[in-house]
Design a protein around this motif. Sequence first.
Motif, PDB file in Angstrom:
ATOM      1  N   VAL A  70       0.702  -1.650  -0.164  1.00  0.00           N
ATOM      2  CA  VAL A  70       0.079   0.202   0.024  1.00  0.00           C
ATOM      3  C   VAL A  70       0.596   1.789   0.119  1.00  0.00           C
ATOM      4  O   VAL A  70       0.198   2.064  -0.737  1.00  0.00           O
ATOM      5  N   LEU A  71       1.481   1.266   1.178  1.00  0.00           N
ATOM      6  CA  LEU A  71       2.735   2.535   1.411  1.00  0.00           C
ATOM      7  C   LEU A  71       3.648   1.945  -0.701  1.00  0.00           C
ATOM      8  O   LEU A  71       4.025   4.083  -1.508  1.00  0.00           O
ATOM      9  N   ALA A  72       3.974   1.551  -1.076  1.00  0.00           N
ATOM     10  CA  ALA A  72       4.685   1.587  -2.227  1.00  0.00           C
ATOM     11  C   ALA A  72       3.722   1.862  -3.733  1.00  0.00           C
ATOM     12  O   ALA A  72       4.002   3.094  -4.051  1.00  0.00           O
ATOM     13  N   ALA A  73       2.703   2.181  -3.339  1.00  0.00           N
ATOM     14  CA  ALA A  73       2.090   2.254  -3.826  1.00  0.00           C
ATOM     15  C   ALA A  73       1.471   4.041  -4.196  1.00  0.00           C
ATOM     16  O   ALA A  73       1.431   4.829  -4.953  1.00  0.00           O
ATOM     17  N   ALA A  74       1.606   4.042  -2.732  1.00  0.00           N
ATOM     18  CA  ALA A  74       0.641   5.772  -2.314  1.00  0.00           C
ATOM     19  C   ALA A  74       2.329   6.777  -3.219  1.00  0.00           C
ATOM     20  O   ALA A  74       2.558   7.754  -3.460  1.00  0.00           O
ATOM     21  N   GLU A  80       7.759   9.526  -4.856  1.00  0.00           N
ATOM     22  CA  GLU A  80       8.060   9.335  -3.874  1.00  0.00           C
ATOM     23  C   GLU A  80       9.379   9.035  -3.998  1.00  0.00           C
ATOM     24  O   GLU A  80       9.065   7.608  -4.684  1.00  0.00           O
ATOM     25  N   ARG A  81      10.560   8.614  -3.975  1.00  0.00           N
ATOM     26  CA  ARG A  81      11.562   8.318  -4.298  1.00  0.00           C
ATOM     27  C   ARG A  81      11.885   7.113  -2.835  1.00  0.00           C
ATOM     28  O   ARG A  81      11.763   8.232  -1.906  1.00  0.00           O
ATOM     29  N   LEU A  82      13.059   6.511  -2.796  1.00  0.00           N
ATOM     30  CA  LEU A  82      13.474   5.676  -1.436  1.00  0.00           C
ATOM     31  C   LEU A  82      14.299   6.708  -1.107  1.00  0.00           C
ATOM     32  O   LEU A  82      14.873   7.460  -1.985  1.00  0.00           O
ATOM     33  N   PRO A  83      14.514   6.768   0.029  1.00  0.00           N
ATOM     34  CA  PRO A  83      15.911   7.380   0.751  1.00  0.00           C
ATOM     35  C   PRO A  83      16.730   7.310   0.220  1.00  0.00           C
ATOM     36  O   PRO A  83      17.210   5.917  -0.070  1.00  0.00           O
ATOM     37  N   ARG A  84      18.135   8.241   0.270  1.00  0.00           N
ATOM     38  CA  ARG A  84      19.546   7.755  -0.260  1.00  0.00           C
ATOM     39  C   ARG A  84      20.416   8.154   1.052  1.00  0.00           C
ATOM     40  O   ARG A  84      19.680   8.685   2.288  1.00  0.00           O
ATOM     41  N   GLY A  85      21.211   7.566   0.983  1.00  0.00           N
ATOM     42  CA  GLY A  85      22.688   7.269   1.883  1.00  0.00           C
ATOM     43  C   GLY A  85      22.305   6.742   2.306  1.00  0.00           C
ATOM     44  O   GLY A  85      21.587   5.659   3.422  1.00  0.00           O
ATOM     45  N   ILE A  86      23.285   5.422   3.142  1.00  0.00           N
ATOM     46  CA  ILE A  86      23.632   4.285   3.920  1.00  0.00           C
ATOM     47  C   ILE A  86      23.530   4.709   5.430  1.00  0.00           C
ATOM     48  O   ILE A  86      22.855   3.421   6.294  1.00  0.00           O
ATOM     49  N   ARG A  87      23.868   5.498   6.036  1.00  0.00           N
ATOM     50  CA  ARG A  87      23.282   6.278   7.483  1.00  0.00           C
ATOM     51  C   ARG A  87      22.045   6.204   7.140  1.00  0.00           C
ATOM     52  O   ARG A  87      21.420   6.047   8.508  1.00  0.00           O
ATOM     53  N   THR A  88      20.895   7.188   6.414  1.00  0.00           N
ATOM     54  CA  THR A  88      19.569   7.420   6.507  1.00  0.00           C
ATOM     55  C   THR A  88      19.039   6.017   6.132  1.00  0.00           C
ATOM     56  O   THR A  88      17.958   5.560   7.855  1.00  0.00           O
ATOM     57  N   TRP A  89      19.682   4.647   5.698  1.00  0.00           N
ATOM     58  CA  TRP A  89      18.903   3.271   5.860  1.00  0.00           C
ATOM     59  C   TRP A  89      19.521   2.253   7.234  1.00  0.00           C
ATOM     60  O   TRP A  89      19.043   1.642   7.647  1.00  0.00           O
ATOM     61  N   GLY A  90      20.890   2.822   7.357  1.00  0.00           N
ATOM     62  CA  GLY A  90      21.395   2.133   9.058  1.00  0.00           C
ATOM     63  C   GLY A  90      20.269   2.511   9.874  1.00  0.00           C
ATOM     64  O   GLY A  90      19.234   1.367  10.405  1.00  0.00           O
ATOM     65  N   HIS A  91      19.902   3.664  10.126  1.00  0.00           N
ATOM     66  CA  HIS A  91      18.645   3.959  10.990  1.00  0.00           C
ATOM     67  C   HIS A  91      17.737   3.749  10.480  1.00  0.00           C
ATOM     68  O   HIS A  91      16.731   3.352  11.857  1.00  0.00           O
ATOM     69  N   LEU A  92      17.283   3.715   9.687  1.00  0.00           N
ATOM     70  CA  LEU A  92      15.746   2.790   9.266  1.00  0.00           C
ATOM     71  C   LEU A  92      15.488   1.490   9.606  1.00  0.00           C
ATOM     72  O   LEU A  92      14.665   1.168   9.967  1.00  0.00           O
ATOM     73  N   GLY A 201      16.510  14.973   5.283  1.00  0.00           N
ATOM     74  CA  GLY A 201      15.217  15.802   4.443  1.00  0.00           C
ATOM     75  C   GLY A 201      14.075  14.696   3.434  1.00  0.00           C
ATOM     76  O   GLY A 201      14.195  15.704   2.839  1.00  0.00           O
ATOM     77  N   GLU A 202      14.768  13.797   3.464  1.00  0.00           N
ATOM     78  CA  GLU A 202      13.398  13.166   2.784  1.00  0.00           C
ATOM     79  C   GLU A 202      12.181  12.974   3.737  1.00  0.00           C
ATOM     80  O   GLU A 202      11.799  13.640   4.841  1.00  0.00           O
ATOM     81  N   SER A 203      11.017  13.093   2.914  1.00  0.00           N
ATOM     82  CA  SER A 203      10.018  13.313   3.121  1.00  0.00           C
ATOM     83  C   SER A 203       9.297  12.418   4.566  1.00  0.00           C
ATOM     84  O   SER A 203       9.720  11.050   4.153  1.00  0.00           O
ATOM     85  N   HIS A 204       9.053  12.011   5.264  1.00  0.00           N
ATOM     86  CA  HIS A 204       7.848  11.093   6.409  1.00  0.00           C
ATOM     87  C   HIS A 204       7.106   9.837   5.341  1.00  0.00           C
ATOM     88  O   HIS A 204       7.564   9.154   5.547  1.00  0.00           O
ATOM     89  N   LEU A 205       7.023  10.418   4.228  1.00  0.00           N
ATOM     90  CA  LEU A 205       6.187   9.430   3.315  1.00  0.00           C
ATOM     91  C   LEU A 205       7.280   8.315   2.417  1.00  0.00           C
ATOM     92  O   LEU A 205       6.984   6.488   2.922  1.00  0.00           O
ATOM     93  N   SER A 206       8.364   9.056   2.206  1.00  0.00           N
ATOM     94  CA  SER A 206       9.169   8.168   1.671  1.00  0.00           C
ATOM     95  C   SER A 206      10.011   7.512   3.168  1.00  0.00           C
ATOM     96  O   SER A 206      10.104   6.211   2.432  1.00  0.00           O
ATOM     97  N   LEU A 207      10.707   7.969   4.273  1.00  0.00           N
ATOM     98  CA  LEU A 207      11.084   7.289   4.788  1.00  0.00           C
ATOM     99  C   LEU A 207      10.484   6.040   5.495  1.00  0.00           C
ATOM    100  O   LEU A 207      10.836   5.073   6.109  1.00  0.00           O
ATOM    101  N   THR A 208       8.628   6.544   6.330  1.00  0.00           N
ATOM    102  CA  THR A 208       7.613   5.213   6.181  1.00  0.00           C
ATOM    103  C   THR A 208       7.899   4.472   5.737  1.00  0.00           C
ATOM    104  O   THR A 208       8.097   2.878   5.648  1.00  0.00           O
ATOM    105  N   GLY A 209       8.084   5.106   4.011  1.00  0.00           N
ATOM    106  CA  GLY A 209       7.559   2.986   2.796  1.00  0.00           C
ATOM    107  C   GLY A 209       9.254   2.397   2.868  1.00  0.00           C
ATOM    108  O   GLY A 209       9.052   1.002   2.714  1.00  0.00           O
TER     109      GLY A 209
END
Length: 315
Positions: A70-74, A80-92, A201-209
């Motif tokens: 559902v989030l991917a469809a939204a 919206e694009r997925l976040p970038r950066g290894i550090r961000t993905w690590g925290h996520l 700097g990413e949107s909440h929707l991108s981070l949540t997805g």
Amino acid sequence: MTTVTASRDAAGPASASPVPPRARGRLDWRLRFAALSLIWGFSFLLIKVGTDGYAPFQVTLGRLVFGTAVLAAAMAVKRERLPRGIRTWGHLAVAAFLLNALPFSLFAYSELTIPSTLAGICNATSPLWGMALSMVALSEDRPTRVRVAGLGIGFIGVLTVLGAWQGFHGLDATGTAMALLASLSYPIGWIYVRRTLAGAGESHLSLTGAQLLLATVQLAVVTPLFTSVPTSFSLVPLSAIVALGALGTGLAVLLQYGLVAEVGPTTAQMVTYFIPVIATAAGVAVLGESLAWSTPVGAVIVLAGAALTQVRRSA
């Protein structure tokens, strides 16, 4: 609340983005608030039904798969694009574990031995845990007498729900502990998100997805190690898992995202106080679960204490 869409703790929202003007044609926020309360309130019933046919890890994996879809469809609709950066993905990845993979799994396992009504009430203790943790983890969050009193009242409510005066007789300790640990995991995750992702700097929707995607990957790795492929697929439990994921995780996140943007996190968080009421009503009316007098009385005390922990000092 289970994602970074409205990630917050007892000290306030994780970000301070301006509230956009209400979009034309959008359903009134009160109706969306009511829908979110119903969806999350019925989630505990859906977990119980899902575990009737599938292992808890399978229920959680299915929930995350359909929620992520559902989030991917939204995200696709909004480009919206997925976040970038290894550090961000690590925290996520840490956030995904604390806010999704761990609590979802704990609630699923807990409902093997405790009623969905009790699981829903245990979920209402999250603001209490959040208040207690923020006093230690967040130096800017100074407690007031009212909030400390709310913390004490809330835990008296927990003891009332559990029937402490009769030695917790008839209560499955393991299942109840799992449900309480699940509710504790949420504020730990919120505090972690605030400290590590609040300035992203990413949107909440991108981070949540991305967060739900990572939680799905985590469960996809763990589930085969502890479960075997079902020999049959029960339709009703499977339907419950689909609804739990698509509605209770995916659509609910989008509703919450919109509410936080429109009316702010404080008002949006009030949904927490309706969830145990709806979960209890659903468990009793639909599943025929028994209800001792101490359960609703204790729940009211828990909610009163939780409400007091959210009272802010006047500016």
